[in-house]
Design a protein around this motif. Structure first.
Motif, PDB file in Angstrom:
ATOM      1  N   MET A   1       0.844  -1.195   0.000  1.00  0.00           N
ATOM      2  CA  MET A   1       0.000   0.000   0.000  1.00  0.00           C
ATOM      3  C   MET A   1       0.879   1.246   0.000  1.00  0.00           C
ATOM      4  N   ASN A   2       0.449   2.243  -0.762  1.00  0.00           N
ATOM      5  CA  ASN A   2       1.181   3.500  -0.777  1.00  0.00           C
ATOM      6  C   ASN A   2       0.979   4.246   0.538  1.00  0.00           C
ATOM      7  N   LYS A   3       1.988   5.004   0.934  1.00  0.00           N
ATOM      8  CA  LYS A   3       1.873   5.851   2.112  1.00  0.00           C
ATOM      9  C   LYS A   3       0.804   6.916   1.850  1.00  0.00           C
ATOM     10  N   MET A   4      -0.036   7.200   2.865  1.00  0.00           N
ATOM     11  CA  MET A   4      -1.069   8.225   2.692  1.00  0.00           C
ATOM     12  C   MET A   4      -0.428   9.602   2.728  1.00  0.00           C
ATOM     13  N   VAL A   5      -0.671  10.391   1.688  1.00  0.00           N
ATOM     14  CA  VAL A   5      -0.138  11.745   1.602  1.00  0.00           C
ATOM     15  C   VAL A   5      -1.263  12.732   1.896  1.00  0.00           C
ATOM     16  N   LYS A   6      -0.906  14.005   1.997  1.00  0.00           N
ATOM     17  CA  LYS A   6      -1.917  15.025   2.277  1.00  0.00           C
ATOM     18  C   LYS A   6      -2.893  15.168   1.100  1.00  0.00           C
ATOM     19  N   ILE A   7      -2.346  15.332  -0.124  1.00  0.00           N
ATOM     20  CA  ILE A   7      -3.192  15.617  -1.291  1.00  0.00           C
ATOM     21  C   ILE A   7      -2.850  14.676  -2.430  1.00  0.00           C
ATOM     22  N   ALA A   8      -3.884  14.087  -3.002  1.00  0.00           N
ATOM     23  CA  ALA A   8      -3.742  13.332  -4.254  1.00  0.00           C
ATOM     24  C   ALA A   8      -4.305  14.198  -5.372  1.00  0.00           C
ATOM     25  N   VAL A   9      -3.464  14.512  -6.340  1.00  0.00           N
ATOM     26  CA  VAL A   9      -3.889  15.290  -7.499  1.00  0.00           C
ATOM     27  C   VAL A   9      -4.236  14.298  -8.616  1.00  0.00           C
ATOM     28  N   ILE A  10      -5.461  14.380  -9.091  1.00  0.00           N
ATOM     29  CA  ILE A  10      -5.952  13.437 -10.100  1.00  0.00           C
ATOM     30  C   ILE A  10      -6.059  14.160 -11.437  1.00  0.00           C
ATOM     31  N   VAL A  11      -5.392  13.609 -12.460  1.00  0.00           N
ATOM     32  CA  VAL A  11      -5.327  14.299 -13.750  1.00  0.00           C
ATOM     33  C   VAL A  11      -5.632  13.332 -14.891  1.00  0.00           C
ATOM     34  N   PRO A  12      -6.815  13.434 -15.498  1.00  0.00           N
ATOM     35  CA  PRO A  12      -7.079  12.653 -16.706  1.00  0.00           C
ATOM     36  C   PRO A  12      -6.428  13.348 -17.904  1.00  0.00           C
ATOM     37  N   VAL A  13      -5.874  12.578 -18.825  1.00  0.00           N
ATOM     38  CA  VAL A  13      -5.194  13.171 -19.979  1.00  0.00           C
ATOM     39  C   VAL A  13      -5.568  12.410 -21.246  1.00  0.00           C
ATOM     40  N   TYR A  14      -5.947  13.157 -22.266  1.00  0.00           N
ATOM     41  CA  TYR A  14      -6.113  12.558 -23.594  1.00  0.00           C
ATOM     42  C   TYR A  14      -5.473  13.489 -24.615  1.00  0.00           C
ATOM     43  N   ASN A  15      -4.463  12.975 -25.303  1.00  0.00           N
ATOM     44  CA  ASN A  15      -3.734  13.751 -26.307  1.00  0.00           C
ATOM     45  C   ASN A  15      -3.382  15.146 -25.770  1.00  0.00           C
ATOM     46  N   GLY A  16      -2.726  15.141 -24.625  1.00  0.00           N
ATOM     47  CA  GLY A  16      -2.387  16.400 -23.969  1.00  0.00           C
ATOM     48  C   GLY A  16      -0.972  16.864 -24.208  1.00  0.00           C
ATOM     49  N   GLY A  17      -0.305  16.299 -25.186  1.00  0.00           N
ATOM     50  CA  GLY A  17       1.106  16.600 -25.387  1.00  0.00           C
ATOM     51  C   GLY A  17       1.428  18.057 -25.583  1.00  0.00           C
ATOM     52  N   ARG A  18       0.509  18.810 -26.176  1.00  0.00           N
ATOM     53  CA  ARG A  18       0.776  20.220 -26.459  1.00  0.00           C
ATOM     54  C   ARG A  18       0.934  21.037 -25.178  1.00  0.00           C
ATOM     55  N   PHE A  19       0.123  20.751 -24.161  1.00  0.00           N
ATOM     56  CA  PHE A  19       0.124  21.576 -22.958  1.00  0.00           C
ATOM     57  C   PHE A  19       0.802  20.917 -21.756  1.00  0.00           C
ATOM     58  N   LEU A  20       1.056  19.636 -21.812  1.00  0.00           N
ATOM     59  CA  LEU A  20       1.598  18.909 -20.663  1.00  0.00           C
ATOM     60  C   LEU A  20       2.915  19.469 -20.124  1.00  0.00           C
ATOM     61  N   PRO A  21       3.866  19.840 -20.961  1.00  0.00           N
ATOM     62  CA  PRO A  21       5.136  20.329 -20.398  1.00  0.00           C
ATOM     63  C   PRO A  21       4.951  21.497 -19.427  1.00  0.00           C
ATOM     64  N   GLU A  22       4.099  22.478 -19.778  1.00  0.00           N
ATOM     65  CA  GLU A  22       3.836  23.601 -18.879  1.00  0.00           C
ATOM     66  C   GLU A  22       3.190  23.131 -17.579  1.00  0.00           C
ATOM     67  N   PHE A  23       2.216  22.236 -17.707  1.00  0.00           N
ATOM     68  CA  PHE A  23       1.496  21.758 -16.532  1.00  0.00           C
ATOM     69  C   PHE A  23       2.425  20.964 -15.620  1.00  0.00           C
ATOM     70  N   LEU A  24       3.267  20.109 -16.190  1.00  0.00           N
ATOM     71  CA  LEU A  24       4.216  19.328 -15.404  1.00  0.00           C
ATOM     72  C   LEU A  24       5.188  20.245 -14.661  1.00  0.00           C
ATOM     73  N   SER A  25       5.607  21.315 -15.315  1.00  0.00           N
ATOM     74  CA  SER A  25       6.507  22.276 -14.659  1.00  0.00           C
ATOM     75  C   SER A  25       5.833  22.914 -13.453  1.00  0.00           C
ATOM     76  N   CYS A  26       4.545  23.229 -13.591  1.00  0.00           N
ATOM     77  CA  CYS A  26       3.802  23.798 -12.469  1.00  0.00           C
ATOM     78  C   CYS A  26       3.791  22.840 -11.279  1.00  0.00           C
ATOM     79  N   LEU A  27       3.575  21.563 -11.545  1.00  0.00           N
ATOM     80  CA  LEU A  27       3.545  20.559 -10.477  1.00  0.00           C
ATOM     81  C   LEU A  27       4.918  20.410  -9.827  1.00  0.00           C
ATOM     82  N   GLU A  28       5.953  20.430 -10.628  1.00  0.00           N
ATOM     83  CA  GLU A  28       7.312  20.248 -10.101  1.00  0.00           C
ATOM     84  C   GLU A  28       7.751  21.432  -9.246  1.00  0.00           C
ATOM     85  N   ARG A  29       7.145  22.603  -9.452  1.00  0.00           N
ATOM     86  CA  ARG A  29       7.526  23.793  -8.694  1.00  0.00           C
ATOM     87  C   ARG A  29       6.709  23.966  -7.418  1.00  0.00           C
TER      88      ARG A  29
END
Length: 457
Positions: A1-29
């Motif tokens: 079982m995974n350790k329980m964290v404070k927040i689980a961010v749920i992200v559905p993606v379909y053909n999101g390659g155009r915008f994903l890099p920006e969104f991933l950067s936001c999450l990493e920051r």
């Protein structure tokens, strides 16, 4: 079982390659680390899988799930929720942007008040107008601070009209989701209504983040073939009926029914309006008149008389007016709000007359009729009807020609923006051209308890 964290961010993606890099950067920051992200790839055919698999390799907080075939956003979100373990769940969209401290602000608000649901500041943006962090938030959002915590029933009956029927601007506790088995419905459209609406109704403790800054930036798309632009109004009815059944099952109906009905009027007429298939539109409209509205308790429920008369009048139109008159093409819920707030509308014209200002109304759309009709009943008339949509310009609506803003930028003294969703974008356009024009967000002004001069910017 995974350790329980404070927040689980749920992200559905379909053909999101155009915008994903920006969104991933936001999450990493993000300024906190106590979170995980569950991406559900809905059988994308572009380079989405490559981007996400690389992101997962580089960040242990990221998790990648892939559907074998297209299953839709609702299935993908539910799969992410079931795969995660966390105190809170936040469902985001991969084509949007978030502030670096979004999760920190949500976590702080949740911890401070042990909240069931945390609301946050959001703003639309387009490719032409990039997101900007600073903003002066609207008064109807500010009024949420009047109570440290609240329930829906503590708020005015129009409260839910002020809220996005979406998931990205609210974080929900896992215990609430599991207690009432709140999940996304398997519907082609309106599949987030049950999740968002029943979360609101069942939450005992709702809070707002303690920042007035924008935390979430929703990208406004213009692609004509997006599924969100071709909705089936029957899905909206099914979602609303499921909410009503759940409210009755958990003995919450009587205290929430008035808020529910006002939201239902707004939701049903919007979905009828955006339906692109006339035969389906007619079919659902007939169903609502003969059976659907009655199943929602309209007008036979013993509590229906608690609904404000202006709203009951609009439901009566929906129940009795022939389909051919298309009463839903003008916002019926906004008609009701304008009728209830006649004095506030009268105050706009009194203010303009005393100050010697001409009035421009920005937006030749569904909300225009409610305002203009109420103004006419008061013996008043706007000076300019403004819309930057070239297809609308030159047409005469309600006795006034639709013009672009630049044609009246040196003439209008007060501009009323009808739709709160586009307020910031339009506000910037106006101020860039003429700093001296007063700007009023009509929805904000009509919903809030403040006087006119406080609302004009």
């Amino acid at each position: 079982m995974n350790k329980m964290v404070k927040i689980a961010v749920i992200v559905p993606v379909y053909n999101g390659g155009r915008f994903l890099p920006e969104f991933l950067s936001c999450l990493e920051r993000q300024t906190i680390k106590d979170f995980e992200v569950y991406f559900t790839d809905d059988a994308s055919t572009d380079h989405t899988a490559v981007l996400l698999q690389e992101a997962v390799r580089e960040n242990s907080a990221f998790h990648y799930i892939r559907n074998d075939k297209r299953c839709g956003a609702a299935f993908s979100r539910n799969r992410g929720i079931e795969s995660s373990r966390s105190e809170y769940v936040l469902c985001l969209d991969a084509d949007d942007l978030i502030a670096d401290d979004l999760l920190e602000q949500l976590a702080e608000a949740a911890d401070l008040f042990h909240a069931d649901l945390v609301m946050l500041e959001r703003e639309n943006f387009t490719e032409a107008g990039p997101a900007v962090r600073e903003k002066n938030f609207l008064l109807d959002d500010r009024e949420l601070y009047e109570r440290e915590t609240f329930r829906v029933t503590d708020q005015p009956v129009t409260f839910l009209l002020r809220c996005q029927n979406a998931t990205y601007d609210k974080m929900v506790s896992r215990s609430l989701l599991d207690r009432y088995r709140i999940r996304f419905q398997d519907l082609p459209s309106s599949n987030d209504v049950f999740y968002a609406l029943f979360s609101f109704f069942s939450a005992e403790c709702i809070v707002h983040t303690q920042t007035s800054d924008t935390l979430y930036y929703r990208r406004v798309h213009s692609e004509p073939d997006r599924i969100s632009n071709d909705r089936d109004p029957m899905c909206a009815f099914k979602a609303l009926y499921a909410v009503k059944e759940a409210l009755q099952q958990y003995h919450m109906w009587e205290e929430n029914c008035v808020h529910f009905w006002i939201f239902a009027l707004d939701s049903l007429e919007k979905q009828l309006f955006v339906c692109k298939k006339p035969d389906r539109q007619r079919e659902v409209y007939h169903y609502l008149q003969t059976e659907g509205l009655q199943l929602l308790g309209i007008p036979d429920d013993v509590n229906f008389l608690r609904l404000p008369e202006c709203c009951r009048k609009q439901f009566e139109r929906l129940r009795t007016v022939p389909y051919e008159e298309k009463c839903f093409c003008d916002s019926m819920s906004f008609h009701a709000v304008c009728e209830c707030r006649q004095q506030k509308i009268a105050d706009i014209f009194t203010y303009a007359e005393h100050a010697g200002l001409t009035i421009g109304f920005w937006g030749a759309g569904r909300m225009t009729a409610g305002f203009v009709t109420t103004a006419e009943q008061l013996g008043k008339k706007i000076d300019y009807l403004i819309d930057n949509n070239k297809e609308k310009q030159g047409k005469v609506l309600f006795g006034t020609e639709v013009v672009p803003f630049h044609a009246v930028s040196d003439k209008a003294g007060l501009v009323i923006i009808s739709n709160k969703e586009y307020y910031y974008e339009i506000f910037r356009q106006i101020k860039e051209m003429n700093q001296n024009i007063g700007v009023l967000c009509l929805q904000e002004y009509l919903y809030c308890g403040s006087g006119l001069e406080v609302c004009i910017r």
